[in-house]
Design a protein around this motif. Structure first.
Motif, short mmCIF file in Angstrom:
data_model
loop_
_atom_site.label_atom_id
_atom_site.label_comp_id
_atom_site.label_asym_id
_atom_site.label_seq_id
_atom_site.Cartn_x
_atom_site.Cartn_y
_atom_site.Cartn_z
N PRO A 1 34.17 28.53 46.74
CA PRO A 1 35.19 28.17 45.67
C PRO A 1 34.90 28.91 44.06
CG PRO A 1 34.39 26.42 46.86
CD PRO A 1 33.60 27.54 47.33
N LYS A 2 33.66 29.19 43.66
CA LYS A 2 33.44 29.71 42.41
C LYS A 2 33.97 31.30 42.61
CE LYS A 2 29.40 27.00 40.93
NZ LYS A 2 27.95 26.92 40.44
N VAL A 3 33.87 31.81 43.66
CA VAL A 3 34.39 33.19 43.83
C VAL A 3 36.01 32.93 43.49
CG1 VAL A 3 34.75 35.31 45.16
CG2 VAL A 3 32.29 34.06 45.11
N LYS A 4 36.50 32.09 44.61
CA LYS A 4 37.94 32.03 44.43
C LYS A 4 38.36 31.80 42.95
CE LYS A 4 40.07 30.09 47.51
NZ LYS A 4 40.46 28.92 48.61
N GLY A 5 37.77 30.83 42.21
CA GLY A 5 38.17 30.49 41.00
C GLY A 5 38.07 31.75 39.99
N LEU A 6 36.90 32.39 40.03
CA LEU A 6 36.80 33.40 39.05
C LEU A 6 37.96 34.69 39.43
CD1 LEU A 6 35.50 35.23 36.99
CD2 LEU A 6 33.82 35.87 39.02
N ALA A 7 38.32 34.62 40.91
CA ALA A 7 39.15 35.74 40.95
C ALA A 7 40.66 35.27 40.46
CB ALA A 7 39.30 36.00 42.61
N GLU A 8 40.72 34.12 40.56
CA GLU A 8 42.31 33.53 40.31
C GLU A 8 42.30 33.75 38.56
OE1 GLU A 8 42.42 29.66 41.59
OE2 GLU A 8 42.56 30.21 43.71
N ARG A 9 41.18 33.43 37.81
CA ARG A 9 41.03 33.49 36.53
C ARG A 9 41.62 35.01 36.07
NH1 ARG A 9 37.24 34.23 32.95
NH2 ARG A 9 35.47 33.79 34.36
N LEU A 10 40.90 36.13 36.88
CA LEU A 10 40.81 37.32 36.43
C LEU A 10 42.22 37.95 37.04
CD1 LEU A 10 37.16 38.42 37.03
CD2 LEU A 10 38.44 37.96 34.68
N GLY A 11 42.83 37.31 37.68
CA GLY A 11 44.06 38.06 38.41
C GLY A 11 43.60 38.96 39.50
N PRO B 1 39.28 37.96 45.70
CA PRO B 1 38.02 37.49 45.76
C PRO B 1 37.19 38.77 46.26
CG PRO B 1 39.10 35.85 46.65
CD PRO B 1 40.19 36.80 46.48
N ALA B 2 37.44 39.62 47.07
CA ALA B 2 36.99 40.83 47.58
C ALA B 2 36.73 41.64 46.34
CB ALA B 2 37.72 41.59 48.66
N GLN B 3 37.63 41.79 45.61
CA GLN B 3 37.56 42.77 44.35
C GLN B 3 36.60 42.40 43.53
OE1 GLN B 3 41.56 42.76 43.12
NE2 GLN B 3 41.68 44.91 43.28
N VAL B 4 36.55 41.10 43.32
CA VAL B 4 35.44 40.38 42.38
C VAL B 4 34.10 40.71 42.81
CG1 VAL B 4 34.41 38.20 41.61
CG2 VAL B 4 36.79 38.77 41.36
N LEU B 5 33.89 40.49 44.21
CA LEU B 5 32.56 40.55 44.76
C LEU B 5 32.09 42.06 45.02
CD1 LEU B 5 33.24 38.24 47.80
CD2 LEU B 5 31.38 37.71 46.45
N LEU B 6 33.02 42.76 44.99
CA LEU B 6 32.63 44.37 45.06
C LEU B 6 32.48 44.79 43.84
CD1 LEU B 6 35.45 45.36 47.62
CD2 LEU B 6 32.82 45.54 48.00
N ARG B 7 33.26 44.08 42.80
CA ARG B 7 32.81 44.66 41.19
C ARG B 7 31.56 44.11 40.87
NH1 ARG B 7 33.85 48.26 37.47
NH2 ARG B 7 32.57 47.59 35.48
N TRP B 8 30.94 42.88 41.47
CA TRP B 8 29.78 42.52 40.88
C TRP B 8 28.70 43.33 41.59
CZ3 TRP B 8 25.85 41.49 44.53
CH2 TRP B 8 24.70 40.56 44.11
N ALA B 9 28.69 44.12 42.48
CA ALA B 9 27.89 45.26 42.85
C ALA B 9 27.93 46.32 42.14
CB ALA B 9 28.14 45.43 44.65
N VAL B 10 29.19 46.97 42.02
CA VAL B 10 29.15 48.23 41.36
C VAL B 10 28.81 48.11 39.94
CG1 VAL B 10 30.73 49.27 43.07
CG2 VAL B 10 31.68 48.02 40.91
N GLN B 11 29.15 46.95 39.27
CA GLN B 11 28.80 46.79 37.65
C GLN B 11 27.22 46.88 37.71
OE1 GLN B 11 31.66 44.40 35.68
NE2 GLN B 11 29.98 43.47 34.74
N ILE C 1 42.73 48.08 51.78
CA ILE C 1 42.01 49.29 51.75
C ILE C 1 42.22 49.77 50.11
CG2 ILE C 1 41.80 51.72 52.11
CD1 ILE C 1 42.10 51.07 55.04
N ALA C 2 43.56 49.61 49.76
CA ALA C 2 43.96 50.09 48.31
C ALA C 2 43.25 49.27 47.30
CB ALA C 2 45.55 50.05 48.34
N LEU C 3 43.44 47.85 47.69
CA LEU C 3 42.89 47.04 46.66
C LEU C 3 41.27 46.97 46.70
CD1 LEU C 3 45.01 43.65 47.68
CD2 LEU C 3 45.24 45.03 45.54
N ASN C 4 40.50 47.27 47.50
CA ASN C 4 39.21 47.35 47.72
C ASN C 4 38.61 48.38 46.88
OD1 ASN C 4 38.87 45.07 49.17
ND2 ASN C 4 38.45 46.01 51.08
#
Length: 284
Positions: free
Chosen positions: A210-220, A223-233, A248-251
């Motif tokens: 839920p917290k990952v989904k909520g953050l993803a929705e707020r940022l537009g 969820p996968a992009q948010v999780l991957l960004r957490w790592a690369v950041q 593949i494109a979104l990731n």
């Protein structure tokens, strides 16, 4: 696509395409075709994946199509656990022959124990050392541009650093907000070893958190992009796997947004020391 400079000066893209369970030439070809088209330049495989030959063949066909040459891409493979120790050089040479692209940009020890031995087998440390020495020789011969390890604990890595002549450039481990790996990341940073994550999505389980989904929705974002960004950041490399061109494109779209400090804390706060893949801690 951003890159990281490894401890020997080699540049490695922060985002690569994982290929675990990507099998069959047509599937491999279509997946790599989409990835190259969306800017991926790094591809992660392994002897045990059974797709090294298909990946090498597909890249030979696809690089000219995308106006690229061998030097434009970064190919990683790994030594099979069954080839640890006395069989390591032969295992390395099989990977080189299978991918058949002249050299490998990165070659990793896939697992700290030898297949068929119990985790606590006291022969494992000597077997790891013999494997590393075989990889060092091929590194010196120019067959590998960099060498490293996968699924090593801090203890395994500390032992390797104590005897190696060529320092490992990369440690690839399971890492995501349910398994933050903060102590291992700190040790790698101090030791000049780049930490690369696999299973960044928690084998899919974190996509419905839920917290990952909520953050993803707020940022537009997804969820996968948010999780991957957490790592690369954090400077952690990622190798998301998908065979779907849209995913593949979104990731790969991770460098046009930023997670705030509170966002990063929210995600790291999900840590539960949960492993969804393999646990190397019992390996002697």
């Amino acid at each position: 696509m951003q890159s990281v400079e490894l401890n020997n000066g080699v540049e490695m893209p922060l985002v690569g395409l994982g290929t675990f369970k990507v099998k069959g030439y047509q599937v491999v070809y279509q997946t790599l075709d989409a990835a190259l088209g969306h800017g991926y330049r790094s591809f992660d495989t392994a002897s045990v994946y059974g797709n090294e030959t298909d990946i090498g063949t597909a890249l030979k066909e696809l690089l000219p199509k995308h106006g690229l040459s061998r030097g434009d891409i970064f190919v990683t493979s790994k030594l099979a656990p069954a080839d640890h120790g006395a069989d390591a050089r032969a295992g390395c040479l099989r990977s080189l022959a299978a991918v058949d692209c002249g050299y490998l940009d990165l070659y990793l020890v896939h697992w700290p124990g030898r297949q068929g031995w119990k985790s606590e087998d006291p022969r494992n440390p000597a077997s790891r050392r013999q494997s590393w020495e075989a990889m060092e020789a091929l590194y010196r011969d120019g067959k590998f541009r960099a060498i490293g390890v996968s699924n090593y604990t801090a203890g395994h890595l500390r032992a390797l650093l104590a005897h190696c002549q060529v320092r490992p450039a990369v440690l690839q481990v399971e890492c995501h907000p349910h398994l933050v790996q903060s102590e291992l990341l700190a040790f790698c940073s101090e030791s000049g070893v780049h930490l690369q994550a696999y299973s960044s999505l928690g084998t899919g389980r974190l996509l419905t958190e839920p917290k990952v989904k909520g953050l993803a929705e707020r940022l537009g974002r997804t969820p996968a992009q948010v999780l991957l960004r957490w790592a690369v950041q954090q400077g952690i490399g990622v190798i998301p796997k998908s065979t779907h061109p849209e995913r593949i494109a979104l990731n790969a779209r991770l460098f046009d947004f930023h997670l705030g400090d509170e966002d990063m804390e929210l995600l790291s706060g999900l840590h539960s020391d949960t492993r969804y893949c393999w646990d190397p801690r019992p390996v002697a």
